[in-house]
Design a protein around this motif. Structure first.
Motif, short mmCIF file in Angstrom:
data_model
loop_
_atom_site.label_atom_id
_atom_site.label_comp_id
_atom_site.label_asym_id
_atom_site.label_seq_id
_atom_site.Cartn_x
_atom_site.Cartn_y
_atom_site.Cartn_z
N ARG A 12 46.66 29.68 24.76
CA ARG A 12 45.00 30.45 25.18
C ARG A 12 44.30 28.90 25.99
O ARG A 12 43.41 29.46 26.63
CB ARG A 12 44.50 30.37 23.63
CG ARG A 12 45.26 30.65 22.31
CD ARG A 12 44.02 30.92 21.14
NE ARG A 12 44.36 31.57 20.03
CZ ARG A 12 44.57 33.03 20.49
NH1 ARG A 12 43.66 33.37 21.33
NH2 ARG A 12 45.32 33.77 19.05
N ASP A 13 44.45 27.69 26.21
CA ASP A 13 43.38 27.45 26.70
C ASP A 13 44.92 26.83 27.94
O ASP A 13 45.66 26.02 27.53
CB ASP A 13 43.36 26.33 26.12
CG ASP A 13 42.46 25.24 26.56
OD1 ASP A 13 42.34 24.88 28.10
OD2 ASP A 13 41.12 25.27 26.51
N ARG A 14 44.81 27.26 29.21
CA ARG A 14 45.69 26.77 30.31
C ARG A 14 45.14 25.35 30.74
O ARG A 14 46.90 24.57 30.59
CB ARG A 14 45.33 27.56 31.30
CG ARG A 14 46.65 27.67 32.56
CD ARG A 14 46.90 28.59 33.66
NE ARG A 14 45.65 28.68 34.95
CZ ARG A 14 46.12 28.96 35.50
NH1 ARG A 14 46.77 29.66 36.24
NH2 ARG A 14 44.54 28.81 36.70
N ALA A 19 48.68 20.22 30.15
CA ALA A 19 47.87 18.13 30.24
C ALA A 19 48.71 18.21 28.90
O ALA A 19 49.21 16.68 28.71
CB ALA A 19 46.76 18.36 29.66
N PHE A 20 49.30 19.10 27.62
CA PHE A 20 49.89 18.63 26.79
C PHE A 20 51.28 18.59 27.24
O PHE A 20 51.31 17.31 27.11
CB PHE A 20 50.29 19.85 25.97
CG PHE A 20 51.12 19.49 24.58
CD1 PHE A 20 50.61 18.70 23.73
CD2 PHE A 20 52.30 19.69 25.04
CE1 PHE A 20 52.04 18.15 22.50
CE2 PHE A 20 53.43 20.02 23.66
CZ PHE A 20 53.36 19.34 22.98
N TYR A 21 51.46 19.80 28.37
CA TYR A 21 53.51 19.33 28.15
C TYR A 21 53.81 18.60 30.05
O TYR A 21 54.52 17.89 29.94
CB TYR A 21 53.56 21.16 28.36
CG TYR A 21 54.16 21.68 27.13
CD1 TYR A 21 54.91 21.23 26.69
CD2 TYR A 21 52.97 22.68 27.10
CE1 TYR A 21 55.60 21.94 25.84
CE2 TYR A 21 53.41 23.37 25.87
CZ TYR A 21 55.09 23.09 25.17
OH TYR A 21 54.31 23.70 24.30
N SER A 22 53.11 18.62 30.35
CA SER A 22 52.85 17.63 31.72
C SER A 22 52.77 15.36 30.54
O SER A 22 53.47 15.29 31.20
CB SER A 22 51.83 17.23 32.72
OG SER A 22 51.34 18.71 33.47
N LYS A 23 51.88 15.62 29.78
CA LYS A 23 52.04 14.43 29.49
C LYS A 23 52.75 14.12 28.70
O LYS A 23 53.64 12.71 28.21
CB LYS A 23 50.57 14.71 28.55
CG LYS A 23 50.02 12.81 28.15
CD LYS A 23 48.27 12.65 27.07
CE LYS A 23 47.45 12.93 28.09
NZ LYS A 23 46.56 12.79 27.69
N ALA A 24 53.66 15.11 27.43
CA ALA A 24 54.88 14.80 26.41
C ALA A 24 56.01 15.32 26.87
O ALA A 24 57.27 13.43 26.88
CB ALA A 24 54.28 16.15 25.28
N PHE A 25 55.66 15.80 28.43
CA PHE A 25 57.46 15.69 28.52
C PHE A 25 57.48 15.61 30.13
O PHE A 25 58.54 15.66 30.35
CB PHE A 25 57.86 17.45 28.20
CG PHE A 25 57.67 17.50 26.54
CD1 PHE A 25 58.73 17.32 25.84
CD2 PHE A 25 57.27 18.46 26.23
CE1 PHE A 25 59.04 17.18 25.26
CE2 PHE A 25 56.74 18.93 24.81
CZ PHE A 25 58.34 18.51 24.17
N GLY A 26 56.69 15.45 30.39
CA GLY A 26 56.57 15.45 32.01
C GLY A 26 56.15 16.36 32.89
O GLY A 26 57.07 16.79 34.15
N GLY A 37 48.22 36.93 36.86
CA GLY A 37 47.90 36.82 35.54
C GLY A 37 47.13 35.90 34.76
O GLY A 37 47.37 35.24 33.74
N ASN A 38 47.00 34.83 35.95
CA ASN A 38 46.65 33.72 35.17
C ASN A 38 48.20 32.45 34.71
O ASN A 38 47.41 31.98 33.80
CB ASN A 38 45.78 33.02 34.92
CG ASN A 38 44.56 33.73 35.41
OD1 ASN A 38 44.29 33.55 36.26
ND2 ASN A 38 43.49 34.61 34.32
N TYR A 39 49.21 33.14 35.61
CA TYR A 39 50.44 32.37 35.12
C TYR A 39 50.89 31.01 34.86
O TYR A 39 50.28 30.85 36.19
CB TYR A 39 51.27 33.56 35.60
CG TYR A 39 53.13 33.24 34.65
CD1 TYR A 39 52.69 34.65 33.72
CD2 TYR A 39 53.99 32.27 35.44
CE1 TYR A 39 54.54 33.91 32.94
CE2 TYR A 39 55.22 32.19 34.55
CZ TYR A 39 55.98 32.94 33.72
OH TYR A 39 56.96 32.97 33.15
N ALA A 40 50.90 30.22 34.82
CA ALA A 40 51.13 28.01 34.56
C ALA A 40 53.11 28.89 34.61
O ALA A 40 53.72 28.63 33.42
CB ALA A 40 50.80 27.83 33.83
N VAL A 41 53.28 28.11 36.40
CA VAL A 41 54.77 28.00 36.10
C VAL A 41 55.27 26.86 35.65
O VAL A 41 55.15 25.83 36.34
CB VAL A 41 55.70 28.39 37.48
CG1 VAL A 41 57.09 27.90 37.64
CG2 VAL A 41 55.19 28.99 37.89
#
Length: 131
Positions: A12-14, A19-26, A37-41
């Motif tokens: 819902r909020d890219r 930030a969550f997956y970077s912080k929690a899992f690197g 489509g504002n996709y994030a790889v």
């Protein structure tokens, strides 16, 4: 045997998701633009840094959640040699192909389907290496 090569999940909020997956899992995120489509790889592992015992680690991506899109749940992407031939096999096996393949620039042809249990899954025919 066709292997799972990618996962997808909605957001819902890219920025919050990244930030969550970077912080929690690197994980690292490559934010694509509106034309994709504002996709994030999501890169979850670098091939030369995969821990012992984790062969077959896959990367993934996140798509923007849309109120009018069906089946917005975590799913997997399966690599196939011929996307159109596999679409016929999926249909013959009782699945439902969801539209026509789309070309993802630099990646290959991609299309989603529903399996016989109602799960949304996708297939990808990758471009030949070096293209």
């Amino acid at each position: 045997m066709d292997p799972v090569v990618h996962f997808e999940m909605p957001y819902r909020d890219r920025d919050r998701m990244a930030a969550f997956y970077s912080k929690a899992f690197g994980w690292t995120m490559q934010m694509l633009g509106a034309e994709m489509g504002n996709y994030a790889v999501a890169t979850t592992a670098v091939s030369d840094a995969i821990p012992d015992g984790y062969r077959g680690v896959i990367n993934g991506g996140f798509f923007e959640r849309k109120d009018d899109w069906p089946d917005q749940y975590p799913s997997v992407v399966i690599a196939v040699k011929d996307v159109r031939a596999k679409m016929k096999e999926i249909t013959a096996a009782g699945g439902e192909v969801l539209g026509e393949p789309m070309m993802i620039p630099g990646v290959g042809d991609y299309v989603s389907f529903r399996d016989t249990e109602g799960n949304r899954v996708s297939i990808l025919q990758a471009l030949p290496q070096g293209r």
